[in-house]
Design an enzyme around this catalytic site. Structure first.
Site, PDB file in Angstrom:
ATOM      1  CG  ASP A 135      -6.355  60.076 135.264  1.00  0.00           C
ATOM      2  OD1 ASP A 135      -6.121  58.875 135.505  1.00  0.00           O
ATOM      3  OD2 ASP A 135      -5.644  60.777 134.525  1.00  0.00           O
TER       4      ASP A 135
ATOM      5  CD  GLU B 130      -3.983  63.971 141.294  1.00  0.00           C
ATOM      6  OE1 GLU B 130      -3.107  64.821 141.006  1.00  0.00           O
ATOM      7  OE2 GLU B 130      -3.773  62.754 141.273  1.00  0.00           O
TER       8      GLU B 130
ATOM      9  CB  CYS C  93      27.225  52.453 133.905  1.00  0.00           C
ATOM     10  SG  CYS C  93      27.316  53.435 132.401  1.00  0.00           S
TER      11      CYS C  93
END
Length: 983
Positions: free
Chosen positions: A468, A471, A594
């Site tokens: 990574d 940030e 659903c």
């Protein structure tokens, strides 16, 4: 969040906001803290509260930097010692760097029993470390008598023991004692009676407690309850009673309750009053008397220091016996007492001059959380003492000579005083593989640096890997990173920052993900070079994989994790303990399709629906579009093949996207209008026509009801309440009905696609640029990209359709982005606890010494437990195995299957041999007995570079002849001597 400002910088604080909430964050931004003592414990507290975002922190310290400090304070450098700087001057600029929104001040004024304490009135919280007991009591009395009271915290770390004390005044109100997010509890029935009895849907456990209050919402029939708050009495795990409902209308159906959080007031006494009758938290129930024993021992240590002007000398038996006698005298004065633990007192005497950096990190995390509670009134505070010891760490070292613990004038003197020179050298030689360099990883690297783990001069190594990039949201808890590191790799940046703390380390940083695809890098040979593995991961799947590799290679694994204020540690030691994979967490409950498509019941359903729509519209469809045109040379060629009635997979969807690509802003608006019409009008109307009950309702809880057409009943899950909006109409939209002929749908689609493609080609819309799209990957932390705007808006619209209360942007972002709440205090605590266990693993300690931990700093609860012993499976009376066992057999080119199953090395004959998914030998299978004469090479067909294969082997059970027992993994070496043994 700028000092004094109400605006919260979500790009920095987003993970912490989910832990504390905006109200607490804003209170912190208006609060000032005074912290005295910048040793190992003090700097941990300073780091954590500055990262949290208070308004002002004043760092106070009068001492000068010494070599000793290099091994306890991660912000002091060799140059600071050489230039004889004051500790507060040395750490000040490095603490300032942690958070631009926090104003940091420094002070080196004298603070003693003669100091006028009036200057403390401008602070909301005062923290003392490395202060005498007399000064602690004096400052505490001053803080307690102010109006409003100044919240007071003191903490001390001496060798193997630490102490924390909190006093937040006579009346301290807490708005949210637990921090748990209330869940919606759906209702099956409410009786008319005195009291009324509420039954939860499908007898689901409600998790409530008597005396709590709940808020009623969306009840049909007994509508008088809606919007009211009622206290409850628990009757069973799925039933509770409320006040008189006999005069209310009968309950019809639907509705849910929410737990209402009620403020709670806590009362504190001053330290002077608490000394003789302490309220203590018990972290280890295997030794429940330990907190009171440490209380007496540390008070005796305070007396020893006052009488002699020093700490007990390392290894001085006379000082140890004096401290034992003082402890007995102190214990006699206590109202609540435990037998004096002479062994603990002697260990404390021997190590009191020393320092255990991991212990400081663990308790520094807990203490920092208490500071945040003091400032915000969020979470239940510690009442009032917390004690922790590491006697299991030093108990095996008591027989060592005094020279083992003597000072050598280097950065490890504080550590050496606790664990001895031999153990320090073992840490120096250690080779550690750490997976992950995020919040826990940064804290672990700091602990490694202070402990001297993996020194280059001793051939030690710390190998770290993380794919990574940094940030801005990482900066709030990953303290090795700074704003100028954003978009740089975590691993290489963390390695460089760690080398600044301790330049003697050897840190090797990688950018790889640890997974099956990188087994060529992290091979068995790689693991054979490492002594142990540390995980600093944020997901279960990666933990399970690293655990399986550690077990396969017989390496200890130290695992930890946090979620908000909660944290856990797990110590996994070969042949002693269970592994991470030995236990399974319940699978994360997935939302039925659903429910997402037609029957959302809670806001999480509408948020996930919106997130799925983003993924479909902005990621999957553009990606499929690009892939189609990569496989087809031109639009003209595609048209020609379609006109020839050739079937092209995905062509209809691609041509639809091509024909509808907007070329002007007005086209975008039209397309958006059609999407709105599709998702928020037509879909709802279709469901309305198909599934509306005869009696109007907004919440139907019975999928088996005749109200649901048969075509829908099969797709409705019985445990999900169904909402249907029957009242909502979007203004300005007419309702039209359109029918389709399914018999000729494909030919119509085909003709329409051809027409659309012909039109696009004729209009010159099929340019190279139009045959490419730019798929978007959902990015939750960039507010300028519009991703969260789409999800938040779409979720809110769908929630309105189904009369579900919409979530704010912050909650939507957390759910859509699957954000794990995080805070620096919990991260520091787990990393410290893991590093303590690391020393035990390196020292080869016994099973009873290791401790797993679970804590919740919000309550607060800290629970230390023994690790789970490894389980063994019996094959025969004298043959058993555990997860740590692996049998090995060496073969050669002509080594047959019969040779393999007849091997006498383990004294048992296999009944089945499997390689991966290939069955090499199953006697009941036709023809398998003919395989016995075949060479293993021919059956396995290994690649040329393989040295071995792992086989799954089963054996006949002595108890049940019909049931085979799985054995341990069998590693078959393809050539004799590869494993150093002969078959």
């Amino acid at each position: 969040m700028a000092a004094g400002s109400m605006e919260i910088d979500d790009s920095l604080y987003s993970r912490q906001r989910y832990v504390l909430g905006d109200s607490a964050m804003q209170k912190m931004a208006q609060s000032s803290v005074f912290l005295s003592g910048i040793g190992g414990l003090g700097i941990e507290i300073a780091k954590n509260i500055v990262l949290a975002g208070v308004k002002t922190v004043t760092l106070h310290d009068t001492k000068q930097c010494e070599v000793w400090d290099l091994g306890t304070n991660f912000f002091i450098r060799q140059d600071d010692v050489f230039n004889q700087r004051k500790r507060v001057e040395a750490v000040f600029p490095r603490v300032v760097e942690l958070n631009p929104y926090v104003h940091v001040e420094k002070s080196s004024s004298i603070l003693d029993n003669n100091t006028d304490l009036g200057f403390l009135t401008k602070y909301q919280c005062v923290i003392l470390t490395e202060a005498s007991l007399a000064l602690q009591k004096r400052v505490n009395d001053f803080c307690h008598t102010q109006e409003p009271p100044i919240r007071f915290i003191s903490c001390n770390a001496h060798g193997i023991c630490v102490r924390v004390f909190c006093d937040f005044g006579d009346e301290f109100e807490v708005s949210d004692p637990t921090g748990e997010e209330p869940k919606e509890i759906f209702i099956q029935n409410i009786t008319q009676g005195n009291p009324g009895v509420v039954t939860c849907m499908d007898s689901r456990p409600h998790g409530l407690q008597t005396g709590q209050s709940v808020l009623f919402r969306e009840i049909n029939g007994m509508q008088e309850l809606n919007g009211t708050t009622r206290p409850i009495t628990v009757l069973s795990p799925h039933r509770f009673s409320i006040e008189d409902t006999s005069n209310l209308r009968p309950f019809a159906h639907g509705g849910f309750v929410l737990l209402v959080k009620m403020p709670k007031t806590f009362t504190f006494e001053t330290m002077e009053k608490q000394l003789c009758n302490p309220q203590v938290l018990i972290p280890d129930f295997s030794k429940p008397e330990a907190p009171l024993q440490i209380h007496a021992a540390m008070l005796a240590l305070d007396t020893f220091q006052e009488q002699h002007g020093r700490m007990p000398n390392i290894g001085c038996l006379q000082d140890a016996e004096v401290l034992v006698k003082l402890t007995e005298e102190v214990n006699d004065t206590l109202k609540n007492k435990a037998p004096v633990n002479a062994e603990l007192v002697r260990c404390l005497s021997r190590t009191a001059r020393g320092s255990l950096p991991p212990l400081a990190a663990a308790v520094g995390g807990l203490t920092s959380q208490e500071v945040l509670k003091a400032l915000t009134g969020k979470f239940a505070p510690l009442q009032q003492w917390f004690y922790l010891d590491a006697i299991e760490l030093v108990r095996p070292l008591q027989s060592l000579s005094v020279e083992e613990f003597a000072s050598r004038g280097d950065r490890y003197d504080g550590l050496r005083a606790c664990i001895g020179e031999s153990m320090c050298l073992e840490l120096n030689k250690l080779r550690v593989f750490m997976v992950g360099c995020g919040a826990i990883g940064c804290e672990m690297l700091k602990n490694f640096a202070l402990l001297g783990v993996g020194l280059a001069k001793c051939s030690g190594e710390v190998c770290i890997t993380d794919p990574d990039l940094i940030e801005k949201s990482n900066l709030n808890r990953q303290f090795l990173f700074r704003p100028y590191h954003i978009q740089k790799p975590k691993s290489t940046t963390a390695a460089a920052a760690t080398m600044e703390i301790n330049p003697e380390l050897h840190v090797d940083s990688h950018l790889n993900k640890v997974c099956p695809a990188t087994e060529g890098v992290y091979s068995d040979f790689f693991y054979s070079r490492m002594n142990l593995v540390v995980t600093a991961l944020d997901n279960i799947e990666a933990r399970r994989y690293v655990d399986s590799r550690s077990v396969s290679n017989q390496k200890a694994l130290l695992d930890s994790g946090t979620m908000g204020t909660k944290g856990h540690t797990e110590i996994i030691v070969p042949s002693m303990t269970e592994s991470y994979n030995s236990h399974r967490d319940p699978p994360e409950e997935e939302i039925p399709f659903c429910t997402l498509k037609s029957f959302p019941a809670v806001i999480e359903h509408t948020i996930q629906w919106a997130r799925d729509k983003f993924e479909s519209g902005f990621t999957q469809k553009p990606s499929n579009y690009n892939l189609f045109w990569q496989n087809h040379s031109s639009a003209e060629a595609v048209l020609q093949r379609m006109q020839g009635r050739e079937s092209l997979e995905g062509a209809f969807q691609v041509i639809k996207l091509l024909s509808r690509r907007p070329s002007q802003w007005e086209h975008c608006v039209i397309l958006a209008r059609h999407k709105f019409d599709k998702y928020f009008k037509k879909k709802a109307l279709q469901l309305f026509v198909l599934a509306i009950p005869k009696k109007t309702s907004t919440l139907c809880t019975s999928p088996s009801s005749s109200a649901w057409p048969g075509c829908l009943q099969g797709s409705i899950t019985s445990n999900t309440p169904k909402r249907i909006n029957v009242k909502r109409r979007w203004p300005g939209f007419s309702v039209r009905s359109r029918s389709h002929s399914t018999n000729h749908q494909r030919s119509e689609e085909e003709r329409e696609a051809i027409t659309q493609l012909e039109g696009a080609i004729a209009a010159c819309h099929v340019t190279p640029e139009w045959l490419r799209m730019a798929p978007m990957q959902f990015e939750k932390d960039d507010d300028s990209n519009g991703h969260m705007d789409f999800v938040a808006s779409a979720s809110a619209l769908r929630a309105r359709m189904y009369t579900i209360e919409a979530a704010d942007r912050l909650k939507t972002k957390r759910i859509a982005g699957k954000i794990i709440p995080a805070i620096a205090t919990a991260t520091a605590a787990v990393a410290g606890l893991v590093a303590l266990e690391l020393i035990k693993v390196v020292g080869g300690y016994g099973f009873e010494s290791f401790k797993n931990c679970f804590f919740n700093l919000a309550i607060p609860v800290v629970v230390l437990t023994e690790t789970a012993p490894v389980k063994r499976t019996n094959i025969r009376d004298n043959i058993s195995f555990s997860i740590w066992d692996r049998w090995t057999i060496s073969g050669h080119d002509t080594f047959t299957l019969l040779d393999f199953i007849s091997t006498e090395k383990y004294g048992v004959e296999p009944t089945m041999v499997v390689h991966g998914v290939k069955m090499l030998y199953v006697p009941v299978m036709p023809g398998h007995n003919k395989r016995l004469k075949l060479a293993m090479h021919k059956l396995i067909k290994p690649s040329l570079d393989r040295r071995y294969v792992d086989l799954t082997v089963s054996f006949t059970s002595e108890v049940d002849d019909d049931e085979d027992l799985p054995g341990p993994p069998v590693r078959y070496y393809l050539h004799r001597g590869d494993d150093g043994e002969l078959p």
